[in-house]
Design a protein around this motif. Structure first.
Motif, PDB file in Angstrom:
ATOM      1  N   UNK A 214      10.730  74.609  39.972  1.00  0.00           N
ATOM      2  CA  UNK A 214      10.839  75.199  41.307  1.00  0.00           C
ATOM      3  C   UNK A 214      10.331  74.188  42.337  1.00  0.00           C
ATOM      4  N   UNK A 215      10.541  74.473  43.636  1.00  0.00           N
ATOM      5  CA  UNK A 215      10.031  73.554  44.661  1.00  0.00           C
ATOM      6  C   UNK A 215       8.533  73.331  44.589  1.00  0.00           C
ATOM      7  N   UNK A 216       7.778  74.327  44.076  1.00  0.00           N
ATOM      8  CA  UNK A 216       6.337  74.112  43.927  1.00  0.00           C
ATOM      9  C   UNK A 216       5.991  73.590  42.544  1.00  0.00           C
ATOM     10  N   UNK A 217       6.974  72.993  41.883  1.00  0.00           N
ATOM     11  CA  UNK A 217       6.797  72.270  40.612  1.00  0.00           C
ATOM     12  C   UNK A 217       6.373  73.164  39.458  1.00  0.00           C
ATOM     13  N   UNK A 218       6.653  74.470  39.568  1.00  0.00           N
ATOM     14  CA  UNK A 218       6.412  75.308  38.387  1.00  0.00           C
ATOM     15  C   UNK A 218       7.652  75.249  37.509  1.00  0.00           C
ATOM     16  N   UNK A 219       7.484  75.607  36.245  1.00  0.00           N
ATOM     17  CA  UNK A 219       8.637  75.612  35.357  1.00  0.00           C
ATOM     18  C   UNK A 219       9.527  76.805  35.709  1.00  0.00           C
ATOM     19  N   UNK A 220      10.824  76.570  35.737  1.00  0.00           N
ATOM     20  CA  UNK A 220      11.766  77.593  36.181  1.00  0.00           C
ATOM     21  C   UNK A 220      12.096  78.490  35.003  1.00  0.00           C
ATOM     22  N   UNK A 221      11.494  79.688  34.979  1.00  0.00           N
ATOM     23  CA  UNK A 221      11.795  80.626  33.886  1.00  0.00           C
ATOM     24  C   UNK A 221      12.286  81.924  34.490  1.00  0.00           C
TER      25      UNK A 221
END
Lengths: 110, 288
Positions: B72-79
């Motif tokens: 995601x834009x905040x660098x979390x993993x996209x789940x």
């Protein structure tokens, strides 16, 4: 329930949109996960013993919504490309519109 | 300065002086007659991946662009919790041709919003924001003139309001005054408790649809599958459609807005349904 029309029509439209949506011609669009998921879902819900199957109608509504999404994104991109996609004119072109030419300054400005 | 720029653009300068331009837009437009270049909008990312696939992780389904995992834009993993939603997002990424157009990827945007929650709202704040729209709901605001438009509004909007009143057992009504309809508190409480039954992701989607269609009633009609997306968008834009029928349609404005609104409403509705469903398949044996 919404007036949705025939499921076959929705399915055909959806598969056509998926064909347009596959960007690279590398893989045939029939092998994409979306195509297979849609076809499998429609097949699974085809046979039902009830006359008014709620799950069937829910799936049909979802398919119609996804079809609307794909179709409108494609049309929106086409419209954007045609009318809004050209960017700005360069300063030389803008000057040329009114008959001027930008001065040549070999040493840079100022 | 211009000569230097033009040399850069025509690619004749030496590599040492040429700055790195990794994210140049793919098709930057035709060269003008005077040799000047048309400026394209700045730095669109090129499609840097060949294949898009889905894998299942611990938190849910993830998207892989070639071998890289999407973030995601905040660098979390996209789940995402639902496989159908993951497939739809993967299709969005796969349908990008030479450049990535983020403004067409509505489902990806919605997932990013749900994962990051950039406005830091909790569930109650989302619900309150959604129900607040009822006070300024489009289908409750009626005009008095022109008479044809007032008649059209009565014909098209009254059935939807009546459906909502019957379905949720509330009183809504409509009004021609500038202050809008007077919504009783019990109506608002009913909607608050109804919306509280959805999970956080579905609520983000619902609030998105309400903001796009400018109407809580039309959004609930979509969520409850009472009207199709095309019909909901038509009802939301009723006055515009009336003016278009009278004065004609301007393709680069009217159709453009119509397609964009349809895309956003469809994406939001699909997002809500995919986030709040759980499907089970019951196999019955055929009796012969």
């Amino acid at each position: 329930m919404a007036a949705l029309g025939s499921p076959l029509r929705t399915l055909r439209g959806l598969l056509r949109e998926l064909r347009h949506a596959s960007g690279r011609a590398g893989r045939p669009y029939r092998r994409t996960p979306a195509y297979q998921h849609v076809v499998a879902a429609f097949r699974a819900h085809r046979v039902t013993s009830e006359k008014l199957c709620r799950a069937q109608q829910e799936l049909h509504f979802q398919a119609a919504t996804y079809l609307c999404l794909l179709r409108s994104v494609r049309e929106h991109t086409a419209l954007h490309q045609e009318y809004h996609g050209k960017g700005e004119r360069s300063p030389e072109e803008v000057a040329g519109l009114v008959g001027f030419r930008l001065p040549q300054q070999p040493g840079g400005k100022g | 300065m211009w000569r230097g720029c033009r040399r850069l653009l025509q690619g004749r300068s030496s590599p040492a002086r040429l700055p790195r331009l990794p994210l140049v837009a793919g098709g930057s437009g035709p060269v003008g007659p005077g040799g000047g270049r048309t400026y394209a909008p700045p730095a669109e990312r090129k499609r840097f991946y060949q294949n898009v696939s889905i894998s299942q992780g611990e938190g849910g389904f993830e998207i892989n662009l070639d071998h890289r995992k999407l973030k995601t834009p905040q660098a979390k993993l996209f789940t995402v919790p639902s496989e159908a939603l993951a497939i739809a997002v993967a299709t969005e990424w796969d349908s990008q041709k030479d450049t990535i157009k983020f403004y067409t990827m509505h489902l990806t945007t919605l997932c990013n919003t749900a994962l990051d929650n950039p406005t830091q709202r909790n569930k109650m704040q989302l619900i309150r924001a959604a129900v607040k729209f009822l006070e300024t709901d489009t289908v409750c605001y009626r005009v008095e003139e022109p008479a044809a438009l007032a008649e059209l509004q009565k014909k098209e909007w009254d059935p939807v309001v009546a459906w909502a009143e019957k379905r949720y057992n509330v009183a809504i009504g409509s009004s021609t005054s500038i202050l809008g309809p007077n919504i009783p508190a019990s109506t608002k409480e009913t909607f608050v408790s109804h919306l509280a039954s959805y999970n956080m992701w579905a609520l983000q989607g619902i609030e998105y649809v309400i903001t796009q269609l400018k109407s809580l009633i039309l959004s609930m009609g979509l969520i409850d599958r009472h009207i199709t997306v095309e019909k909901a968008v038509l009802l939301s834009r009723l006055e515009e459609e009336y003016q278009i029928q009278r004065w004609g349609s301007v393709e680069w404005a009217h159709d453009y807005d119509l397609c964009e609104l349809r895309a956003r409403a469809a994406a939001g509705t699909l997002f809500v349904h995919l986030c709040s469903e759980s499907s089970t398949v019951k196999h019955k044996l055929l009796q012969d």
